[in-house]
Design a protein around this motif. Sequence first.
Motif, PDB file in Angstrom:
ATOM      1  N   VAL A 111      -0.276  13.894  -0.083  1.00 18.36           N
ATOM      2  CA  VAL A 111      -1.396  13.571  -0.969  1.00 18.36           C
ATOM      3  C   VAL A 111      -1.717  12.091  -0.810  1.00 18.36           C
ATOM      4  CG1 VAL A 111      -2.272  13.575  -3.328  1.00 18.36           C
ATOM      5  CG2 VAL A 111      -0.632  15.336  -2.609  1.00 18.36           C
ATOM      6  N   ARG A 112      -2.997  11.792  -0.642  1.00 20.75           N
ATOM      7  CA  ARG A 112      -3.439  10.407  -0.480  1.00 20.75           C
ATOM      8  C   ARG A 112      -4.414  10.024  -1.584  1.00 20.75           C
ATOM      9  NH1 ARG A 112      -3.033  12.405   4.841  1.00 20.75           N
ATOM     10  NH2 ARG A 112      -1.601  11.183   6.149  1.00 20.75           N
ATOM     11  N   VAL A 113      -4.216   8.838  -2.128  1.00 19.57           N
ATOM     12  CA  VAL A 113      -5.126   8.265  -3.120  1.00 19.57           C
ATOM     13  C   VAL A 113      -5.709   7.005  -2.492  1.00 19.57           C
ATOM     14  CG1 VAL A 113      -5.380   7.325  -5.444  1.00 19.57           C
ATOM     15  CG2 VAL A 113      -3.750   9.196  -5.023  1.00 19.57           C
ATOM     16  N   ARG A 114      -6.988   7.083  -2.118  1.00 24.89           N
ATOM     17  CA  ARG A 114      -7.634   5.976  -1.403  1.00 24.89           C
ATOM     18  C   ARG A 114      -8.750   5.390  -2.279  1.00 24.89           C
ATOM     19  NH1 ARG A 114      -7.589   5.216   4.049  1.00 24.89           N
ATOM     20  NH2 ARG A 114      -6.873   7.375   4.333  1.00 24.89           N
ATOM     21  N   ASP A 115      -8.766   4.065  -2.412  1.00 23.89           N
ATOM     22  CA  ASP A 115      -9.769   3.444  -3.273  1.00 23.89           C
ATOM     23  C   ASP A 115     -10.529   2.347  -2.546  1.00 23.89           C
ATOM     24  OD1 ASP A 115      -8.470   0.833  -3.537  1.00 23.89           O
ATOM     25  OD2 ASP A 115      -6.981   1.843  -4.774  1.00 23.89           O
ATOM     26  N   THR A 116     -11.561   1.855  -3.204  1.00 17.74           N
ATOM     27  CA  THR A 116     -12.371   0.755  -2.670  1.00 17.74           C
ATOM     28  C   THR A 116     -12.101  -0.524  -3.455  1.00 17.74           C
ATOM     29  OG1 THR A 116     -14.238   1.387  -4.106  1.00 17.74           O
ATOM     30  CG2 THR A 116     -14.198   2.305  -1.871  1.00 17.74           C
ATOM     31  N   GLY A 117     -10.846  -0.703  -3.856  1.00 15.38           N
ATOM     32  CA  GLY A 117     -10.445  -1.880  -4.618  1.00 15.38           C
ATOM     33  C   GLY A 117     -10.337  -3.119  -3.760  1.00 15.38           C
ATOM     34  N   SER A 118      -9.734  -4.147  -4.335  1.00 17.29           N
ATOM     35  CA  SER A 118      -9.680  -5.451  -3.667  1.00 17.29           C
ATOM     36  C   SER A 118      -8.625  -5.530  -2.583  1.00 17.29           C
ATOM     37  CB  SER A 118      -9.415  -6.548  -4.705  1.00 17.29           C
ATOM     38  OG  SER A 118      -8.276  -6.235  -5.477  1.00 17.29           O
ATOM     39  N   GLY A 119      -7.679  -4.577  -2.575  1.00 15.84           N
ATOM     40  CA  GLY A 119      -6.670  -4.560  -1.514  1.00 15.84           C
ATOM     41  C   GLY A 119      -5.601  -5.613  -1.694  1.00 15.84           C
TER      42      GLY A 119
END
Length: 205
Positions: free
Chosen positions: A112-120
């Motif tokens: 399971v992967r949780v990928r976001d467009t956050g600041s990293g």
Amino acid sequence: MEDIHRSSLHLMKRISDLLDMSQIDAGGIDVNLEETQLNDVMEEVIVMTLMQASDKDIDVEFDIPPNLLGFSADSRLLAQVLINLVANSIKFTPNGGRIDITAAIERQNLVVRVRDTGSGIEQTEISRFTTPGVEPLPDPATAGPGSGPGTGPGTGPGTGLGLSVCKSIMEMHLGGMAIDSVPGEGTCATIWLPTNLNILNRRPS
């Protein structure tokens, strides 16, 4: 009253993380395997995180194969891991961002992967935030631009335990967790566990 309620929830979560980490360190948490459906676990994740995402106008997309077979896991602990990861992605993703949650079977592992467009976050810093007791990154609500990873530790400042608890729980399932991130582009948290965990966990009596 709303601020008091939110503060109480944050405090309760931090205490829960501390207790979980203490129990894990002491070997006091048992993995209670049961037949589990990922869609059922995801329903709990949605209920627990939907309001946070809505408040920040963050689009959360799920790509879970409808024909994904059941597997053995401690559904409560697995839900805790995913709720932590999704909630932290929401916290460190700017308003109007996006989070994608995907699942697949890869080499007899449920991944399971949780990928976001956050600041990293810088790769060299990732290990710090999967280690208990380190100083967490600043809360994005009070820090300057670029502060905080997409999947930051715990529920924010003061714990530094969230990712540590997640990693320990997955290792107790004979699986693991990995964090990949690119500063300014986002973070991807990956968890996995064997689909045949019930067989691997059998021990001679």
